[in-house]
Structure formats: structure tokens, C-alpha cells
Design an enzyme around this catalytic site. Sequence first.
Site, mmCIF file in Angstrom:
data_model
loop_
_atom_site.group_PDB
_atom_site.id
_atom_site.type_symbol
_atom_site.label_atom_id
_atom_site.label_comp_id
_atom_site.label_asym_id
_atom_site.label_seq_id
_atom_site.Cartn_x
_atom_site.Cartn_y
_atom_site.Cartn_z
ATOM 1 N N GLU B 213 -11.033 -3.746 -1.130
ATOM 2 C CA GLU B 213 -9.740 -4.450 -1.117
ATOM 3 C C GLU B 213 -8.866 -4.010 -2.288
ATOM 4 O O GLU B 213 -7.634 -4.023 -2.191
ATOM 5 C CB GLU B 213 -9.958 -5.964 -1.138
ATOM 6 C CG GLU B 213 -10.272 -6.599 -2.484
ATOM 7 C CD GLU B 213 -11.644 -6.248 -3.037
ATOM 8 O OE1 GLU B 213 -12.498 -5.790 -2.275
ATOM 9 O OE2 GLU B 213 -11.862 -6.444 -4.252
ATOM 10 N N ASP B 214 -9.503 -3.573 -3.363
ATOM 11 C CA ASP B 214 -8.738 -3.164 -4.545
ATOM 12 C C ASP B 214 -7.979 -1.867 -4.282
ATOM 13 O O ASP B 214 -6.788 -1.754 -4.565
ATOM 14 C CB ASP B 214 -9.653 -3.017 -5.771
ATOM 15 C CG ASP B 214 -10.937 -2.264 -5.478
ATOM 16 O OD1 ASP B 214 -11.120 -1.790 -4.332
ATOM 17 O OD2 ASP B 214 -11.768 -2.136 -6.397
ATOM 18 N N TYR B 215 -8.655 -0.899 -3.687
ATOM 19 C CA TYR B 215 -7.993 0.366 -3.377
ATOM 20 C C TYR B 215 -6.836 0.144 -2.395
ATOM 21 O O TYR B 215 -5.739 0.684 -2.559
ATOM 22 C CB TYR B 215 -8.985 1.374 -2.788
ATOM 23 C CG TYR B 215 -8.274 2.504 -2.088
ATOM 24 C CD1 TYR B 215 -7.602 3.471 -2.827
ATOM 25 C CD2 TYR B 215 -8.233 2.567 -0.700
ATOM 26 C CE1 TYR B 215 -6.904 4.482 -2.194
ATOM 27 C CE2 TYR B 215 -7.530 3.574 -0.066
ATOM 28 C CZ TYR B 215 -6.877 4.524 -0.814
ATOM 29 O OH TYR B 215 -6.174 5.522 -0.181
#
Lengths: 260, 366
Positions: B213-215
Amino acid sequence: MILSDFHIHSTFSDGKLTIPEIVDFYGSRGFGSIAVTDHLCEQDSFMGRAAKYLGRSLTLGTFPFYMELLKSEAERAWKTYRMVVLPGVEITKNSFSRYDTTHIVALGIQGWVSPDLSIEKTLEAIHEQDALAVAAHPLLPGKVEKPYKIWDLREEFATGFDAWEISYGSHLLKSVSGSNFPKLGSSDFHKQHHINSWKTFVDTVREPHAILKAIQEQELRFQFYQEEPVDNNFGLSWGRSFGPESQPLPVGSLASSSVT
Amino acid sequence: MGAWRVLRSPKPYSSPNAIDEESAWHFPGVSILKPLRGAEPNLFENLETFFKIDYPRFEIVFCIKDVDDPAVGVVTALIKNYPNVHIQMHLGSSHNLPNPKVDNLMQGYENARFDLLWISDSNVFVEPSVIHDLVPYIRDESVGMVTSSVSGHKAKGFAGKLEAFTLNTFYTRWIHIANFMGHPTVLGKAMMFRKSVLDRIGGLKALGSFLAEDYVAGKVIGLLGLKVSVSQTTAQQYIGRCTFKNHWKRHLRWSTIRKYQIPTVFYFEPWVSAIPSSLALFFSLKILGLNASSPTVAALALFFIIDFLIDLRQSRKINLIAPLLWPIRELLYLSQWLMVVMTETVEWRNQQIKVGSESLIELPTR
């Protein structure tokens, strides 16, 4: 009449402007409606995978963000410019053979349209969403226009497409404009100077369904939109002008228009 | 499971409108979102550093899925010790998103008081000045998200030290190379952004279908035309003890995710790693009939020195066993990379999950 452009690409595929930048670019020029139509390439073919890896296509991953951003930007565009933003995609079936390459613009989509279906099934899937299917640049311009497969099969797909694009970039496709098929003038906008291209005036109110209906019913006029570079104290900017050769033309008289 | 919420505001904040413009500009309110699960080693000490943050307007929003989670007791004890810190604690989750971390964070995200959010993992500890260090980055209107490279600290045992060294060197290099190659890369251990910006593309919930989810957050920030900034401040991660098996599995999973995140960067990776690039140099020089040994040794030494300096910068201490850790990490990396080329799944919470485009776990609703 609403000045409109129904074929625009953003950074979600191979365009140079982000969707917010596109809204400001068109809104500040007085456009009344636009459709953002990023490439949605086949997910399984070699060409489609290559486009995906290079970030030149919408994917199952990015599509929900694309739709959400179009929704929020449509609200902003309406509040700021009274401009309608239609969600769309350009179903992109690229092939090593130029002739077999097929691009279909879907206007007013509600959700994902699989790019891996046959042309017939793709048209059905678009219409199931009450969206319009437009044959994108069906010929390659030139002294002798070279057709893509889709143009050679135009009689077969006559009822499947709601309109056929009359231009490829700034070039008028005389075969299309001179035909009896329903038409649409769009820029295939990727970067700012692509604004100099054919546009559509829609004779209706600024409301998404009304605009789509007007396209279906061909309540349209087409005009070449030209901006000239203007040097001012802040550097080069663009000023809007319509050349004498690009007076608004009714659909029926397009074939006799001359475009440089 | 029904969700319940603890809200503790000893000195209620005045409304943002009541704060004069200059103060609001200098000290925008920050909601720190903390997803917790289980009583991890050093959890109390890690969390305590957040209660000691020196900043005029912030709250800590704890998100814990299970009411019986031992992390609840740790947070409760800290609340008693620091009664002047503004706290929210959300228990339970009702969104059923495939990504459990995002699922856990949803209530905190929806109830955060401030527009400026900072998601920080449970194994991270901070300096009191951390928000003062990060806020200037996000104040730049062209910046949509601020992330930090990870630095591993307090490692115990050989595998723990290997883990810290890998984070400090390989992943620090990777985040900078990916950003340099035009792929805004965010590490979920520390990401600061404006809720109003993320809401334009569907909010945190829209990230819940992705393993990384961060990328994806960084990618969509880029699609909005905003930049991702990497702060000078690192996200300091407590490492403690770690088994070699866990180290191997974690980095195999991360490598697989990297492959699906940015394939162009993943396939480019070996050429900025010591062994493949040095071997390429060796054979190139051999083919040209030149002396190959000395330049190859020099290249390997250069790679080591660069990593040694990056590790020094990240951990702020001289790593005496770096000469031992470095070749092991290089060999492990190469083995993992080769395995991952052929892999389509990751093992995650004892499940084999097929990873899709941009680390998609499940297809979005059509």
C-alpha cells in the site's frame, strides 16, 4: 454550443499532464466539456504487457484511482469552470501489424471495461455501461489515407460504434468526414500543443447524459481549434484564435473543408 | 466485531480557525496513526518515544483490531503515564479490506482530527523533534507525501545485525535509486500526507487491495502531479533478535513485491549490486585482454565502502562486523533475486498470495 474535446490522455497512461492539470488547461480556455480517455491496453498480450510495464496503460491496479480522481476532478471542474468532465478510456489493442491495431474510445463509462475482449464484445461491454463507443482515428492520414482494419470493417461495425473520429491529431480524415457515419472531432491530446486540432461543438446543455445523447443524435459541429504562441513579459504563452479556414462547419459540409 | 473507541483529550484543542494563521502555518496539527498488533518486543519503549514528542499540536491515534490484543494493555499503561498527550484508541475493524494493516488503520483514518496524517509502524521509535523535522517537507505545496528511509537499531544476534545492515544499506540505496529513476517510492513505516489529498483518489480505503500500500500511495501521489520527498530524518526501527529464517522470508517477500511494483527497477537492480556488476567488469576486461583482477577487487572495495558509509550514516555508529555482513548480504540478495524472477506468490501471514499488477492482492470491485 459547448466547445468540447472527447479524447484526452493524462499521466495515468502516456499523456504529459496530470488530470488536475488537464482540467485547469481546458477549463481556463472556456471548454464546456471534456473526456479523459487514458489508454487501457490489453492486459495479456505482449504489446499490452510492455505498455503496462512502461506505465503507459491503465491497469486493474490504477483504474480505481483513475475513476476516483476523475470523480473528484469533475466536481472541481464544475465548481471552478462550469465544465463537464466525462470519464472514459481508450481500449487499446496494439499489434505488431499496424493494420490490425484497433483503438476504441469509451465515453461515459461507469467501471472497468475489459480490454481483452473481441471488438464486438468490447462494444457490447461499453454499451452495457450506457457509455458510447467511438472508433478512434480509424485511418492513418497522408496523401492517401491508410485504413486500419476497423475502417475496412466499418459496415460490419456500423451499428456498434456511436461515432467515428474525423481526425488523427491535427489531420482531418477525409474518408471519415466524407462518409455517412456518425462523427466526432477530438484532439487525441497528449501534450499541450495537441490543443491545435479538431474539436466538437455540442448543441445541448452542460450535463453528462445530455452531452452523450447529443453525440448519439449528432447534434454537433466541428471546428479546427488553433492557438498561436504569444510572447509576453512572462515568456511564451498561448493565445486562442480560429483561422479563416477553420470556420465552424456543420457535419454535412465537412468533406468540402480544407485544412492545412 | 463491533468497534469501540477511546478518546482522551485532556486539554481539548481549539478549532483550527481559532489559531492565528502564522501559528497554523508553522505548526499544522498532526495526527499520528499507529497500527498495532500484538505485544512486539520493545513495544512499550518504542511507543513511549511518541508520547515524548515535542510539538504543540499532535495526537496519537492507536488502531488495534482485536479487543484482547496485548497491545491494548501497553497503550493503556502509557496513557496513564502521560496524561497530557492527546490520544485516540480504536478497537476493531469493519471494512474487511484484504490488506490487514490498511484495514486496521481505517477507523483511525476516518476519525483523525487533523488533515495532516503520519502513519508510523509499531516497531519505529522517534526523537522528540521528529515532527518539527518532517513538517517543513510537506509545507511545500508541490509535495504530496513525505517518507523516510529505514534505519535498523538495537539489533541482537547475528541474524538481527544482518537484518539491520540490509535495511541500512540495500533498502536505503533502493529507495533513492527508485526515486532517481522517476518512481516515487514510499516506505510504509513512515509516511506523512494530507488526508484531503489522499481523499481525492478514494482515500486510504482505496489502498486496501494492495500488498504494498505504501508504494501504491506514492504512485498515486505522483499521478496527482505531486512529489514524494524523502526526509533526512530516518524511520528508526527496533530490530532486536531475529531468526535467519525470518530474515530470509521477509526479504524474499519484499523482493517479490518489488518485482511487481516496479519491474523496470527490479530487473535493473543486479547491475547496481556488487557481485554481478563486478563479474561483468571482470569478464569485460578479460575479453579485452586487459588486467581484470585489480579493477574487479577495486570495484568490490568501492561497493563495500559505499555501503559501509551508508550504514554509518543510517545507524550513526561504526559497524565493526560490516566486513562479515556485507558479503553474506550480497550473496543472499543475489539468491533471492534469482528465486524471485521465477516467483509469482508471496508467503504472507502463513498464506501463499498471488501478487498482481502493482502488488494488487484482490481485484478491485468491477
